[in-house]
Design a protein around this motif. Structure first.
Motif, short mmCIF file in Angstrom:
data_model
loop_
_atom_site.label_atom_id
_atom_site.label_comp_id
_atom_site.label_asym_id
_atom_site.label_seq_id
_atom_site.Cartn_x
_atom_site.Cartn_y
_atom_site.Cartn_z
N PRO A 156 68.04 32.58 28.64
CA PRO A 156 67.84 33.39 29.86
C PRO A 156 66.77 32.81 30.79
O PRO A 156 66.68 33.23 31.96
CB PRO A 156 67.40 34.75 29.31
N HIS A 157 65.98 31.88 30.31
CA HIS A 157 64.93 31.29 31.14
C HIS A 157 65.51 30.66 32.40
O HIS A 157 64.83 30.61 33.44
CB HIS A 157 64.19 30.23 30.33
N TRP A 158 66.75 30.17 32.31
CA TRP A 158 67.34 29.47 33.45
C TRP A 158 68.02 30.41 34.44
O TRP A 158 68.58 29.94 35.45
CB TRP A 158 68.34 28.43 32.95
N LEU A 159 67.95 31.71 34.19
CA LEU A 159 68.51 32.69 35.12
C LEU A 159 67.36 33.38 35.85
O LEU A 159 66.55 34.06 35.21
CB LEU A 159 69.36 33.72 34.36
N PRO A 160 67.25 33.20 37.17
CA PRO A 160 66.09 33.73 37.91
C PRO A 160 65.83 35.21 37.70
O PRO A 160 64.68 35.65 37.62
CB PRO A 160 66.46 33.43 39.37
N ASP A 161 66.90 36.01 37.59
CA ASP A 161 66.70 37.45 37.42
C ASP A 161 66.16 37.81 36.04
O ASP A 161 65.52 38.85 35.87
CB ASP A 161 68.02 38.19 37.65
N LEU A 162 66.43 36.96 35.05
CA LEU A 162 66.02 37.26 33.67
C LEU A 162 64.72 36.58 33.27
O LEU A 162 64.06 37.01 32.33
CB LEU A 162 67.13 36.85 32.70
N ARG A 163 64.36 35.52 33.99
CA ARG A 163 63.19 34.74 33.59
C ARG A 163 61.92 35.58 33.46
O ARG A 163 61.16 35.40 32.50
CB ARG A 163 62.96 33.59 34.57
N PRO A 164 61.63 36.52 34.38
CA PRO A 164 60.37 37.28 34.25
C PRO A 164 60.38 38.30 33.11
O PRO A 164 59.34 38.84 32.75
CB PRO A 164 60.26 38.00 35.60
N LEU A 165 61.56 38.57 32.56
CA LEU A 165 61.69 39.61 31.53
C LEU A 165 61.52 39.01 30.14
O LEU A 165 61.29 37.81 30.00
CB LEU A 165 63.07 40.27 31.65
N THR A 166 61.62 39.86 29.13
CA THR A 166 61.55 39.39 27.73
C THR A 166 62.75 39.92 26.96
O THR A 166 63.54 40.73 27.49
CB THR A 166 60.26 39.86 27.03
N GLY A 167 62.84 39.52 25.72
CA GLY A 167 63.95 39.95 24.89
C GLY A 167 63.94 41.43 24.56
O GLY A 167 64.92 41.94 24.00
N LEU A 168 62.88 42.14 24.92
CA LEU A 168 62.84 43.58 24.72
C LEU A 168 63.48 44.33 25.88
O LEU A 168 63.73 45.54 25.76
CB LEU A 168 61.39 44.06 24.54
N ASP A 169 63.71 43.64 26.98
CA ASP A 169 64.35 44.26 28.13
C ASP A 169 65.86 44.20 27.98
O ASP A 169 66.43 43.18 27.53
CB ASP A 169 63.92 43.56 29.41
N ALA A 170 66.54 45.29 28.34
CA ALA A 170 67.98 45.40 28.13
C ALA A 170 68.79 44.25 28.74
O ALA A 170 69.70 43.74 28.08
CB ALA A 170 68.47 46.75 28.65
#
Length: 307
Positions: free
Chosen positions: A214-228
């Motif tokens: 998910p690091h390579w997806l801008p929308d997901l990069r700031p989040l962590t694996g605890l986020d849905a």
């Protein structure tokens, strides 16, 4: 060592002891027996089960130990190792136990013994003398001790012959006799990032860098694996569900046998590159899968940024 169940006997005329205690007074378990029969290991087992254990206590101090335990409002399960190392004081054990029982203190006596051949082998392997050997032979020291402890053995509530018993079997026998329930195995599922190094306490290490990052997806990069959104992305990656099911099954099989090796806790480390996304989501899912299989699981995340 033999896998046969060791001899556990309850002296004639004495009912099988109930180790449940009244709430008003502390329960006292006197651990005694032959030198080399496993008292040290047995004491460690009791301590692991939550007993307050005092080693090599002269019998005349037992009453004071019980009183101090009550006055301090300490835990109720109290054990004392009493043996021939106490010298002449050991002969005081019978009258001291009699006095405690007249005072209403529930006293149980656990006696460990072993054959002469087993004791000789253990002392020779440890390269230490028998406490009663003196200038004589090892067998003479063992014979002297058997004579000194004969009356105590006859009085014991429980006698365990450890001749054909390894340390793991001894733990199982004592636990079955004195524990309210088997202590649980604590499983810690830990996420981490390989770039920050392997966890030093890991018993298992799983590498989940094969999953979509998910690091390579801008929308997901700031989040962590605890986020849905990240969790759904990771668990929806090809091979993710199969990995969780397969790895949980393998670990579950291993955990079933860990107690036989005195393992009280196990750490399962799940790693990705940075420890923020994939490892966190997989660690949470793996923890849930192990809980469903009946394990006591705690999930932690070493490299996930604080909220």
């Amino acid at each position: 060592m033999s896998d046969e169940v060791p001899a556990v006997t309850y002296p004639s005329g004495i009912p099988r002891p109930a180790f449940n205690r009244p709430d008003s007074v502390p329960e006292l378990l006197v651990l005694t027996g032959m030198s080399g029969a496993g008292r040290t290991k047995a004491a460690a087992v009791l301590a692991d089960l939550g007993w307050y254990v005092v080693d090599n206590l002269p019998p005349h101090l037992l009453s004071g130990l019980v009183s101090a335990h009550v006055a301090g409002d300490a835990q109720r399960r109290l054990a004392a190792v009493v043996d021939v190392r106490g010298g002449e004081f050991f002969q005081d054990l019978d009258p001291v136990v009699d006095e405690l029982e007249t005072q209403g203190v529930p006293v149980r006596m656990l006696f460990l013994e072993a054959s002469d051949a087993s004791l000789v082998r253990r002392f020779e392997e440890a390269r230490r003398p028998h406490p009663l050997q003196g200038e004589g032979t090892l067998l003479e020291g063992i014979a002297r001790e058997r004579e000194k402890v004969a009356a105590v053995r006859d009085r014991a509530d429980l006698v365990i012959d450890t001749s054909a018993l390894n340390v793991h079997q001894l733990r199982d026998v004592i636990t079955s006799e004195v524990a309210d329930e088997m202590p649980s195995l604590h499983v810690n599922v830990l996420s981490f990032g390989f770039k920050n190094g392997l966890p030093a306490d890991a018993d298992f290490v799983a590498d989940v860098r094969f999953l979509d990052n998910p690091h390579w997806l801008p929308d997901l990069r700031p989040l962590t694996g605890l986020d849905a959104p990240v969790r759904d992305h990771v668990l929806g990656s090809e091979g993710a569900r199969e990995f969780i099911d397969g790895y949980a099954a393998v670990v579950h099989g291993a955990l079933q046998h860990y107690r036989a090796h005195d393992k009280h806790s196990v750490t399962i480390a799940v790693g990705c590159t940075g420890g923020r996304h994939r490892s966190v989501a997989i660690a949470e899912a793996l923890g849930s899968a192990l809980r469903e299989r009946g394990h006591h699981v705690r999930t932690t995340h070493r490299d996930r940024p604080l909220p």
